[in-house]
Design a protein around this motif. Structure first.
Motif, short mmCIF file in Angstrom:
data_model
loop_
_atom_site.label_atom_id
_atom_site.label_comp_id
_atom_site.label_asym_id
_atom_site.label_seq_id
_atom_site.Cartn_x
_atom_site.Cartn_y
_atom_site.Cartn_z
N ILE A 45 0.79 -1.15 0.00
CA ILE A 45 -0.03 0.04 -0.14
C ILE A 45 0.88 1.27 -0.04
N LYS A 46 1.97 1.24 0.73
CA LYS A 46 2.77 2.69 0.83
C LYS A 46 3.19 2.92 -0.37
N PRO A 47 3.69 2.22 -1.57
CA PRO A 47 3.97 2.88 -2.66
C PRO A 47 2.85 3.45 -3.60
N ARG A 48 1.84 2.81 -3.34
CA ARG A 48 0.49 3.54 -3.94
C ARG A 48 0.16 4.83 -3.27
N VAL A 49 0.33 4.89 -1.93
CA VAL A 49 0.27 6.14 -1.41
C VAL A 49 1.19 7.27 -1.61
N GLU A 50 2.34 6.89 -2.18
CA GLU A 50 3.40 7.66 -2.29
C GLU A 50 2.99 8.49 -3.93
N GLN A 51 2.55 7.52 -4.73
CA GLN A 51 2.13 7.67 -5.97
C GLN A 51 0.98 8.65 -6.00
N VAL A 52 0.00 8.34 -5.17
CA VAL A 52 -1.14 9.39 -5.15
C VAL A 52 -0.57 10.64 -4.70
N CYS A 53 0.28 10.57 -3.73
CA CYS A 53 0.86 12.12 -3.26
C CYS A 53 1.69 12.79 -4.43
N GLN A 54 2.34 12.15 -5.13
CA GLN A 54 3.18 12.63 -6.24
C GLN A 54 2.12 13.19 -7.25
N GLU A 55 1.00 12.46 -7.60
CA GLU A 55 0.05 12.84 -8.65
C GLU A 55 -0.61 14.17 -8.31
N LEU A 56 -0.78 14.25 -6.91
CA LEU A 56 -1.65 15.46 -6.34
C LEU A 56 -0.72 16.43 -5.92
N GLY A 57 0.62 16.24 -6.13
CA GLY A 57 1.63 17.34 -5.90
C GLY A 57 1.74 17.53 -4.18
N LEU A 58 1.70 16.76 -3.54
CA LEU A 58 1.76 16.78 -2.11
C LEU A 58 2.88 16.02 -1.45
N GLN A 59 3.65 16.61 -0.59
CA GLN A 59 4.62 16.08 0.21
C GLN A 59 4.22 15.31 1.21
N TYR A 60 5.25 14.22 1.39
CA TYR A 60 4.89 13.14 2.33
C TYR A 60 6.39 12.60 2.93
N THR A 61 6.35 12.10 4.08
CA THR A 61 7.68 11.28 4.61
C THR A 61 7.07 10.17 5.42
N THR A 62 8.06 9.24 5.64
CA THR A 62 7.68 8.05 6.62
C THR A 62 7.67 8.49 8.06
N GLU A 63 7.00 8.24 8.94
CA GLU A 63 6.92 8.39 10.27
C GLU A 63 8.08 7.38 10.91
N GLU A 64 8.31 7.74 12.08
CA GLU A 64 9.20 7.06 12.96
C GLU A 64 8.71 5.64 13.09
N ASN A 65 7.44 5.20 13.07
CA ASN A 65 6.71 4.03 12.82
C ASN A 65 6.71 3.63 11.30
N ALA A 66 7.62 2.85 10.68
CA ALA A 66 7.59 2.66 9.23
C ALA A 66 6.47 2.22 8.63
#
Length: 265
Positions: free
Chosen positions: A151-172
């Motif tokens: 799921i994480k790679p798809r979440v990253e893809q959605v963020c990139q398509e929407l122009g939103l920046q993201y980061t992985t939290e301390e809990n991976a």
């Protein structure tokens, strides 16, 4: 969320409690597994019909091929229905009030396409309601094949398509998304309390603490993203304090000078 067709390779073994991000009861696990199992059965019937339709077409029996193809489509529709029910069920269980904060969404137990649809809807809703950020529980992939996060790679893809920046939290298994388009800078970990704006005032998480916003709007009384306007600015309060100190220090001297002037006059 529109129904989607899922390849059979996505319809894996029973998940049970592994799909729940909390202590679930046996009835809930059984219901989730029942719905996914029904979807798997329909997927198998769909595949069988399409294979037979192909065989009928190859031997020149167009009528049989068409009939089998239509039957396969019916099984595909039922498969989508059961998967939709399972997706809705596990989402309600994992995101029930009190299980996650207002600024958090849990995607445990979702197929990849389901997770994408849910996330896109939640981001749109959060932005419309003035929320500055979103925490997304994606899981660590402990129960996936080869322990690979799906799921994480798809979440990253959605963020990139929407122009939103993201980061992985301390809990991976968690991600932080800045919904305002700026850098994904996590607020202090002890501030995780709530989310978004209510009644024009932002709650503690990602929000207001001691009159100074930690993320997404106010810093030192200076507006960063045009997010929060109104109230008293902290910098203005500091200026007033400095003026008051100066007045207390120099006012007696000024008064004495004025009194001297008045005597001369």
């Amino acid at each position: 969320m529109a129904p989607h067709s899922y390849p059979m390779k996505q319809l894996g073994p029973q998940l049970g409690g592994k799909a729940f991000n909390h202590s679930s009861n046996n009835d809930s696990e059984a219901e989730y597994d029942r719905l996914r199992d029904l979807a798997r059965q329909e997927a198998a019937k769909r595949g069988s019909c399409f294979d037979k339709a192909h065989q009928a077409y190859e031997r020149g029996d167009g009528a049989a091929a068409h009939e089998l193809s239509e039957e396969g489509k019916q099984h595909a529709a039922k498969m989508d229905q059961y998967n939709k029910q399972a997706s809705d069920f596990i989402f309600r269980e994992n995101n029930a009030p009190g299980r996650v904060a207002d600024d958090t969404i849990d995607l445990h137990g979702q197929f990849v396409q389901e997770a994408e649809d849910i996330l896109e809807q939640r981001i749109k809703y959060a932005q419309q309601n003035g929320q500055t950020h979103l925490h997304v529980i994606v899981g660590k992939g402990n129960h996936s094949v080869n322990h690979i996060q799906k799921i994480k790679p798809r979440v990253e893809q959605v963020c990139q398509e929407l122009g939103l920046q993201y980061t992985t939290e301390e809990n991976a298994g968690r991600m932080y998304i800045n919904l305002q388009g700026g850098a994904a800078v996590m607020p202090p970990s002890n501030n995780h309390g709530g989310g978004g704006y209510q009644g024009g005032q932002q709650q503690q998480h990602g929000g207001y603490q001691g009159g100074q916003q930690q993320h997404g709007g106010y810093q030192g009384g200076q507006q960063q993203h045009g997010g929060y306007q109104g109230g008293q600015q902290q910098q203005g309060g500091n200026d007033n304090e400095e003026l008051e100190k100066l007045a207390r220090k120099f006012l007696p001297k000024i008064i004495r000078k004025l009194e001297g002037c008045c005597v001369v006059m």
